[in-house]
Design an enzyme around this catalytic site. Structure first.
Site, PDB file in Angstrom:
ATOM      1  N   SER A 177       0.837  -1.205   0.000  1.00 41.40           N
ATOM      2  CA  SER A 177       0.000   0.000   0.000  1.00 41.40           C
ATOM      3  C   SER A 177       0.866   1.245   0.000  1.00 41.40           C
ATOM      4  CB  SER A 177      -0.909   0.003   1.240  1.00 41.40           C
ATOM      5  OG  SER A 177      -1.495   1.267   1.456  1.00 41.40           O
ATOM      6  N   TYR A 190      -2.273  -1.415  10.258  1.00 43.79           N
ATOM      7  CA  TYR A 190      -2.355  -1.723   8.829  1.00 43.79           C
ATOM      8  C   TYR A 190      -1.122  -1.231   8.087  1.00 43.79           C
ATOM      9  CZ  TYR A 190      -4.001  -1.322   3.964  1.00 43.79           C
ATOM     10  OH  TYR A 190      -4.117  -1.395   2.603  1.00 43.79           O
TER      11      TYR A 190
END
Length: 285
Positions: A177, A190
Site C-alpha cells: 500500500s 495496517y
C-alpha cells in the site's frame, strides 16, 4: 463540502465489507482492456479475490487465459458474482472460503487448488484488513495480532505452501500500500504490516531468484473498494481520494493491469520491485 463535490456518497459497512452493499460499485472490468493471452494456460491462486482489487485481478487474469482459484473469508455473494464473471471468459474458477491468517487453512487451500488445477503458476497475496484508530492506545493486543496474521503472516503461510508445487517461471505478487511509504495517522497496524510486506517482497525475491521464481508487489492507494466504507466513518468516505494529485480515488480496474504485467513474461527482468498505482503520489520507493 457540497454533495456535488463528494467523492462518494456517505456510507458505512461492517468489516470486512461487501461489494453487494457498496455505492457506487467499484469498477472491476473494462471494455477498453484488450486481452492478449498473456497468461494462457496459467493457474492462479488469488487471496481476497472476491471483491475490490482482487476481483479485478481475477477477471483480468481470466481474460488473459488463466484459470483462477479465489480465497475469500465469508463474502459468499461477492465470491459467487466474481466466479460468474470469471467463468464468462471461458476460464475455470474455484472458490475456497476461510481465514488466511490460519496456517492450516492455507495449506488446505493450496492443496485444493492443486487437486483442481494440477499446478500453481501464480500466487497473488492480496487479502488484507484495516481498521481506523484514534491512537495507538486503542489497539488491543488481540487486534494487533489479528491484523498481522491477515496481512503478513498469511503471505508467509501461502508462499511456504505454494512453493511445494511451483516450478521455474512461476510468479508471486504481494499487495502492499501507499501507506507503507507515507504512513497513516489512523491506520497504524495496517500501515505497519504494509511496510513489512515491502521488506518481505524484497527478501523473498532474493531467496527465490535462483529457483527461477520472481516476486514483486503492487502498492495501490487510495482505491475504491468495499474495505473503505468498512474502515472509515461516513464523512471520511465522502472525501475518500480527494487529496491525491489526481483529485480522486482509483478504481480496482486501474490497478489490476499492474498485476497482469508482473505475472506475465512482459516483466521477465523484474523481481523484488514495487509498482505504484496511487493517483500521482511520489513515494520514492
Amino acid at each position: 463540502m457540497t454533495n456535488e463535490e463528494q467523492a462518494f456518497p456517505p456510507q458505512q459497512q461492517q468489516q470486512p465489507g461487501e461489494r453487494s452493499k457498496i455505492k457506487p460499485k467499484p469498477h472491476t472490468d473494462s471494455s477498453e482492456y484488450l486481452a492478449a493471452g498473456k497468461l494462457k494456460g496459467k493457474k492462479a491462486l488469488i487471496t481476497g479475490g472476491d471483491s475490490g482489487i482482487g476481483r479485478a485481478v481475477s477477471i483480468l487474469f481470466a481474460r488473459e487465459g488463466a484459470d483462477i482459484a479465489i480465497i475469500y473469508l465469508e463474502e459468499h455473494q461477492d465470491a459467487e458474482d466474481t466466479k460468474k464473471e470469471v467463468e464468462e471468459t471461458g476460464a475455470k474458477c474455484l472458490l475456497i472460503n476461510g481465514d488466511v491468517g490460519n496456517a492450516s487453512f492455507c495449506r488446505e487451500a493450496v492443496e485444493r487448488t492443486v487437486e483442481e488445477f494440477d499446478s500453481i503458476d501464480i500466487l497473488i497475496n492480496n487479502a488484507g484488513e484495516q481498521h481506523a484508530w484514534r491512537g495507538i492506545e486503542e489497539i488491543t493486543h488481540d487486534q494487533l495480532e489479528r491484523t498481522f496474521r491477515t496481512n503478513i503472516f498469511s503471505m508467509f503461510y501461502m508462499v511456504q505452501e505454494t512453493l511445494k508445487y511451483m516450478q521455474s517461471g512461476a510468479t508471486i505478487i504481494n499487495s502492499t500500500s501507499v501507506t507503507a511509504y507515507q504512513g497513516h495517522p489512523v491506520l497504524l497496524d495496517y500501515s505497519t504490516t504494509k511496510g513489512a510486506i515491502v521488506s518481505f517482497t524484497r527478501s523473498i525475491s532474493l531467496d527465490l531468484i535462483d529457483r527461477g521464481i520472481r516476486v514483486n508487489a503492487v502498492a495501490p492507494g487510495p482505491v475504491w473498494t468495499p474495505l473503505i466504507p468498512a474502515s472509515f466513518d461516513e464523512e471520511k468516505v465522502s472525501r475518500f481520494g480527494l487529496s491525491t494529485p489526481m483529485g480522486r480515488a482509483g478504481q480496482p480496474v486501474e490497478v489490476a493491469p499492474c498485476f497482469v504485467f508482473l505475472a506475465s513474461s512482459d516483466s521477465s527482468y523484474m523481481s523484488g520491485q514495487v509498482l505504484h498505482p496511487n493517483g500521482g503520489r511520489i513515494v520514492n520507493g
